[in-house]
Design a protein around this motif. Sequence first.
Motif, short mmCIF file in Angstrom:
data_model
loop_
_atom_site.label_atom_id
_atom_site.label_comp_id
_atom_site.label_asym_id
_atom_site.label_seq_id
_atom_site.Cartn_x
_atom_site.Cartn_y
_atom_site.Cartn_z
N LEU A 45 0.96 -1.13 0.02
CA LEU A 45 0.02 -0.04 0.23
C LEU A 45 0.81 1.23 0.12
O LEU A 45 0.46 2.22 -0.68
CB LEU A 45 -0.93 -0.04 1.15
N GLN A 46 1.80 1.45 0.77
CA GLN A 46 2.91 2.35 0.89
C GLN A 46 3.52 2.41 -0.42
O GLN A 46 3.75 3.63 -0.94
CB GLN A 46 3.68 1.93 1.99
N LEU A 61 -1.21 4.22 -1.61
CA LEU A 61 -2.59 3.77 -1.41
C LEU A 61 -3.05 3.61 0.10
O LEU A 61 -4.24 3.13 0.55
CB LEU A 61 -2.92 2.40 -2.02
N GLU A 62 -2.15 4.25 0.96
CA GLU A 62 -2.26 3.74 2.46
C GLU A 62 -3.76 4.30 2.86
O GLU A 62 -4.31 3.62 3.71
CB GLU A 62 -1.28 4.44 3.47
N SER A 63 -4.41 5.52 2.29
CA SER A 63 -5.48 6.04 2.78
C SER A 63 -6.63 5.48 2.10
O SER A 63 -7.99 5.69 2.56
CB SER A 63 -5.39 7.47 2.58
N HIS A 64 -6.49 4.40 1.24
CA HIS A 64 -7.44 3.88 0.51
C HIS A 64 -7.81 2.36 0.96
O HIS A 64 -8.26 1.50 0.07
CB HIS A 64 -7.33 3.95 -1.08
N ALA A 65 -7.01 1.93 1.90
CA ALA A 65 -6.84 0.37 2.20
C ALA A 65 -8.18 -0.02 2.35
O ALA A 65 -8.51 -1.41 1.91
CB ALA A 65 -6.06 0.36 3.48
N SER A 66 -9.38 0.34 2.93
CA SER A 66 -10.42 -0.15 3.21
C SER A 66 -11.70 0.19 2.12
O SER A 66 -12.87 0.05 2.33
CB SER A 66 -11.12 0.17 4.61
N ALA A 67 -10.98 1.07 0.88
CA ALA A 67 -12.02 1.43 0.13
C ALA A 67 -12.48 0.31 -0.87
O ALA A 67 -11.56 -0.62 -1.08
CB ALA A 67 -11.61 2.64 -0.73
N ILE A 90 -1.32 -3.02 -9.53
CA ILE A 90 0.12 -2.97 -9.41
C ILE A 90 0.72 -3.57 -8.09
O ILE A 90 1.50 -4.50 -8.05
CB ILE A 90 0.85 -1.78 -10.04
N ALA A 91 -0.16 -3.21 -6.96
CA ALA A 91 0.41 -3.58 -5.92
C ALA A 91 0.19 -4.88 -5.45
O ALA A 91 1.01 -5.56 -5.15
CB ALA A 91 -0.28 -2.73 -4.70
#
Lengths: 264, 210
Positions: free
Chosen positions: A119-120, A124-130, A145-146
């Motif tokens: 995620l880092q 994408l850290e702030s979208h983990a639970s989206a 890609i992650a």
Amino acid sequence: MGSIRFENAGKTYGSGPGAFQALQNVTLDVTEKEFVAIVGPSGCGKTTCLRMVAGFEPVSSGRVMVNGQDVVAPGPDRAVVFQQFALFPWKTVAENIEFGLRNKGLPKGERKSLVEGALQLMGLESHASAFPHQLSGGMQQRVAIARAYVLDPAVLLMDEPFGALDAQTRVVMQEELVRLARVQPRTVLFITHGVEEAVYLADRVAIMTKRPGRIKEVVDVRAIREAEKWDDLERIEDVMDTESFIHLRTHIWKSLREEKGASK
Amino acid sequence: MVSGYAGATLAEHVWHSLRLVVVGFFCAALAGIPLGLLMGYNRPAEALINPIFSLIRPIPPLAWIPLAILWLGLGDAAKVLVIWLAAFVPSVINAHTAVRGIDGALFAAARMLGAPRLRMVTEVIIPGALPMIFTGLRLSLQAAWTTLVAAELVGALMEVGFVLNVAQQDIYPSMILVGMVTVGVLGWLTTKGLVSVERMALARWPQGRS
């Protein structure tokens, strides 16, 4: 470890008089940590090349090998990034990234730290639970890609990954991929119809003929990139402005145009 | 309504009907959804089952009533069988079509990510098919109610359909209307229940996509 080898690989669909020959004697070596882009006229079978490495389609003749082993089935050692992202809509961003790790049987704690790292890496850290549908196309492709990177695959297969994105997002993602290639170099096979994209991203660009496709020419971009110090330039447009870039791009364009002309 | 009508109170009639519908509907869903999923995912299974299913499908459920009565008698079992048949068809068709409609890239992605067979079913096929499975369930429920009354018109002693039957013989139009409205309200209430289950189950799914 991560090398790809096409050895006279051919692909024919059907048999008898109705048979359709998509690929013929494709020979190409992608070495460890090398980024190779395949460009070619539409319908030349470049995506088929990638699908054979991924194990989605068997070869009809010749061989396709990864790390010296013939490819028989899909697997997490050959992570694929699809043009249409192919994220699971009912899984969150973190769950999408974790899915492959669960299939590998990694313990929970290890999965969690790997997912956090991925995620880092992709911001994408702030979208983990989206959920994927809550994200823009560019963000969705970051997740894909992650999801591929987190598996620590031997090779990364990218099938026109930025083809579905708008022009501005595409440029951002291209720069992002170059950054990634420096932070975590991988063996990459990248399919595209964008000549500029191929020259900007790849160490080598393989040009395919029209159907039945084979590799007609391999252009060594890396030597020129290093000689001309493209990497000192921060922005994609500055790289694309250099004489050496324009020269390479034109050369590949001409080579492709010959193929288009030949089909008429 | 304290003394009841047609041998029982309205509550008793309703309770009996509701039970028939619920049992028939659940059995249909339990059999139909897995069968539809199997047909959608497994080509040989589809080749085997689809022709038989296509042949049985156009037969109206009510056409089974005589056979159901001959086999199972005049009791609840025959009615449940007919309701089951009616509700079974939409469940199968929608589950089947749902799996066919799942983006092929998701299967490719799951294989690439090393998903074992069981996880492919539980985490790709079922979730991917779920929105359309629920569409099928709604149709199944509707079919169950429609068929119930017809099934009850034949040889029932209790139930809403029987009320309609007796009221017709008694030339009692307002009671006929009571029976009809009762069926309408019951159908509406059960559908509402199903829709709220659907909302909970599909909380993770993007709106307006299937």
